[in-house]
Design an enzyme around this catalytic site. Structure first.
Site, PDB file in Angstrom:
ATOM      1  N   TRP A  65      -7.652  10.452  -6.440  1.00  0.00           N
ATOM      2  CA  TRP A  65      -7.220   9.580  -5.336  1.00  0.00           C
ATOM      3  C   TRP A  65      -7.549  10.186  -3.989  1.00  0.00           C
ATOM      4  O   TRP A  65      -7.962   9.475  -3.067  1.00  0.00           O
ATOM      5  CB  TRP A  65      -5.748   9.214  -5.473  1.00  0.00           C
ATOM      6  CG  TRP A  65      -5.523   8.337  -6.674  1.00  0.00           C
ATOM      7  CD1 TRP A  65      -4.802   8.640  -7.790  1.00  0.00           C
ATOM      8  CD2 TRP A  65      -6.075   7.018  -6.898  1.00  0.00           C
ATOM      9  NE1 TRP A  65      -4.867   7.597  -8.688  1.00  0.00           N
ATOM     10  CE2 TRP A  65      -5.630   6.593  -8.179  1.00  0.00           C
ATOM     11  CE3 TRP A  65      -6.893   6.167  -6.158  1.00  0.00           C
ATOM     12  CZ2 TRP A  65      -5.984   5.344  -8.712  1.00  0.00           C
ATOM     13  CZ3 TRP A  65      -7.236   4.929  -6.693  1.00  0.00           C
ATOM     14  CH2 TRP A  65      -6.788   4.535  -7.947  1.00  0.00           C
TER      15      TRP A  65
ATOM     16  N   ASP B  69      -0.373   9.662   0.919  1.00  0.00           N
ATOM     17  CA  ASP B  69      -0.472   8.598  -0.074  1.00  0.00           C
ATOM     18  C   ASP B  69       0.595   8.883  -1.133  1.00  0.00           C
ATOM     19  O   ASP B  69       0.395   9.690  -2.024  1.00  0.00           O
ATOM     20  CB  ASP B  69      -1.874   8.591  -0.700  1.00  0.00           C
ATOM     21  CG  ASP B  69      -1.999   7.588  -1.850  1.00  0.00           C
ATOM     22  OD1 ASP B  69      -1.004   6.912  -2.175  1.00  0.00           O
ATOM     23  OD2 ASP B  69      -3.105   7.491  -2.417  1.00  0.00           O
TER      24      ASP B  69
ATOM     25  N   LYS C 157       3.746   1.287  -8.891  1.00  0.00           N
ATOM     26  CA  LYS C 157       4.137   2.463  -9.658  1.00  0.00           C
ATOM     27  C   LYS C 157       5.654   2.608  -9.667  1.00  0.00           C
ATOM     28  O   LYS C 157       6.291   2.510 -10.698  1.00  0.00           O
ATOM     29  CB  LYS C 157       3.499   3.730  -9.089  1.00  0.00           C
ATOM     30  CG  LYS C 157       2.099   4.042  -9.567  1.00  0.00           C
ATOM     31  CD  LYS C 157       1.029   3.206  -8.946  1.00  0.00           C
ATOM     32  CE  LYS C 157      -0.355   3.450  -9.506  1.00  0.00           C
ATOM     33  NZ  LYS C 157      -1.346   3.830  -8.515  1.00  0.00           N
TER      34      LYS C 157
HETATM   35  C1  PLP Z   1      -2.599   3.788  -7.986  1.00  0.00           C
HETATM   36  C2  PLP Z   1      -2.927   4.654  -6.838  1.00  0.00           C
HETATM   37  C3  PLP Z   1      -3.798   4.238  -5.814  1.00  0.00           C
HETATM   38  C4  PLP Z   1      -4.491   2.898  -5.853  1.00  0.00           C
HETATM   39  O1  PLP Z   1      -3.578   1.900  -5.663  1.00  0.00           O
HETATM   40  P1  PLP Z   1      -4.010   0.348  -5.538  1.00  0.00           P
HETATM   41  O2  PLP Z   1      -2.726  -0.268  -5.106  1.00  0.00           O
HETATM   42  O3  PLP Z   1      -4.477  -0.067  -6.895  1.00  0.00           O
HETATM   43  O4  PLP Z   1      -5.077   0.249  -4.518  1.00  0.00           O
HETATM   44  C5  PLP Z   1      -4.026   5.090  -4.758  1.00  0.00           C
HETATM   45  N1  PLP Z   1      -3.438   6.293  -4.690  1.00  0.00           N
HETATM   46  C6  PLP Z   1      -2.604   6.739  -5.656  1.00  0.00           C
HETATM   47  C7  PLP Z   1      -1.974   8.081  -5.513  1.00  0.00           C
HETATM   48  C8  PLP Z   1      -2.318   5.928  -6.756  1.00  0.00           C
HETATM   49  O5  PLP Z   1      -1.487   6.365  -7.707  1.00  0.00           O
END
Ligand code: PLP
Length: 360
Positions: free
Chosen positions: A102, A172, A196
């Site tokens: 990521w 993030d 998540k």
């Molecule tokens: C799942 C995830 C993403 C991507 O998320 P989307 O909502 O599908 O764009 C980005 N960063 C992390 C840490 C993630 O777990």
């Protein structure tokens, strides 16, 4: 069929209590004669739902008054672009820590908007750890420093917050938000896709300090400017109303369960069940450095990868699903977000033990 134990990394398990309340309110929300999905986002019922969701989140995370809470769309992946578009603010470059899949995606996207300096990377050891800050090369003139406190695919988590002086810290938090208390005041901006640990896919949460918004790069579309959403209480256009309603129910439930401190205690207990067992056997292996083992996403491998399919079958026969690791790393991954009950983790450890006994 009864509810199964779903270890998916996302979209992920939601609290049963929330699903049941949503079911009860689906067709006729609190006697108003319609579903939340059918409400005007400018009507008083829906505006009340969103305001309450925001207030509950502010209370849960102790978000200071000088931060905006934005309910957006486009996923965390859109934030990979929105962050540099809004936060570069005329500066020459931004700093990024590279700890996994990521982080890499965030770095790649940021390069479309400005210079990126990677302060440190753990790619040398297959992203199995987080480099400590003494090994970083921070730029005191950077527009911001971007980190991924929990790498969902690698299962690598940072349990400390970097010191960045005047440089705003951007995180993030897609797979770690709400899993434990976080000091929001240490961050300039936090973002997270909801699917998540918050609610359904389709909602993206951004928490941003007021002074950082309002200076987007030239040509930034209106919808990609944080200020547009901040000035309009996330109602410049139609927000993802149903996803926000479900997220609001999750926030209420977390409050009722004792807040993020209580979440952290349960999450540590759940993670310990798995890691303690992984450490006690040679049949399974955790690839992550001890101090960086994620509380939310637990990757592990079997000694013999030829047994993977049989293991997944054995787990599935007990109602434990979505344990296959990400296609980029293989092996297994158990995502054990807030909504995964301790019993689910116990059931997983039980089947792991049985499988070891039978096939080890
Ligand atoms: C799942 C995830 C993403 C991507 O998320 P989307 O909502 O599908 O764009 C980005 N960063 C992390 C840490 C993630 O777990």
């Amino acid at each position: 069929m009864e509810r199964i134990y779903n270890f998916s990394a996302g979209p992920a398990v939601l609290p049963r209590e929330v699903l049941e309340q949503a079911r009860d309110e689906l067709v006729n929300w609190q006697g108003c004669g319609m579903s939340v999905m059918e409400m005007s986002h400018r009507g008083k019922e829906y505006m009340g739902i969103q305001a309450e969701a925001e207030a509950d989140l502010r209370e849960l995370m102790a978000i200071p008054a000088n931060y905006k809470v934005l309910f957006l769309q486009g996923g965390a992946s859109s934030q990979f672009a929105m962050v540099p578009m809004n936060l570069l603010r005329g500066k020459a470059s931004a700093d990024y820590l590279n700890t996994g899949v990521w982080s890499k995606k965030a770095i790649k996207e940021a390069k479309n908007f400005g210079a990126v300096k990677v302060v440190a990377s753990s790619e040398d050891k297959s992203f199995s750890y987080v480099p400590t800050q003494d090994a970083w090369k921070l730029d005191s003139n950077a527009a911001y420093l971007h980190i991924t406190p929990n790498e969902t695919i690698g299962g690598v988590e940072m349990f400390w917050v970097p010191e960045t002086g005047e440089v705003p810290l951007v995180a993030d938090m897609s797979s770690t938000i709400l899993s434990r208390p976080m000091d929001v005041s240490k961050y300039g901006l936090i973002y997270a896709g909801a699917q998540k640990n918050i609610g359904p896919a389709g909602l993206t949460l951004v928490i941003v300090r007021d002074d950082l918004i309002g200076q987007p790069i030239a040509g930034t579309p209106t919808m990609f400017d944080y200020k547009t959403h901040g000035d309009n209480d996330s109602m410049y256009n139609t927000p993802p109303t149903y996803a926000i309603y479900i997220a609001g129910l999750v926030f209420k439930l977390l409050k009722a369960k004792g807040g993020l401190g209580a979440m952290e205690r349960t999450n540590r207990q759940k993670a310990a069940l798995l890691y303690d067992y992984l450490d006690s056997t040679h049949f399974y292996h955790s690839p992550v450095a001890r101090e960086n083992r994620s509380l939310m996403n637990v990757p592990f491998t079997l000694k013999d990868a030829a047994l993977d399919e049989d293991f997944l079958k054995a787990a599935k026969s007990r109602g434990l699903v979505q344990l296959k690791g990400h296609r980029s790393v293989g092996g297994m991954r158990a995502s054990i977000y807030n909504a995964m009950p301790v019993e689910g983790v116990r059931a997983l450890v039980d089947i792991m033990k049985e499988f070891e006994k039978a096939r080890g």
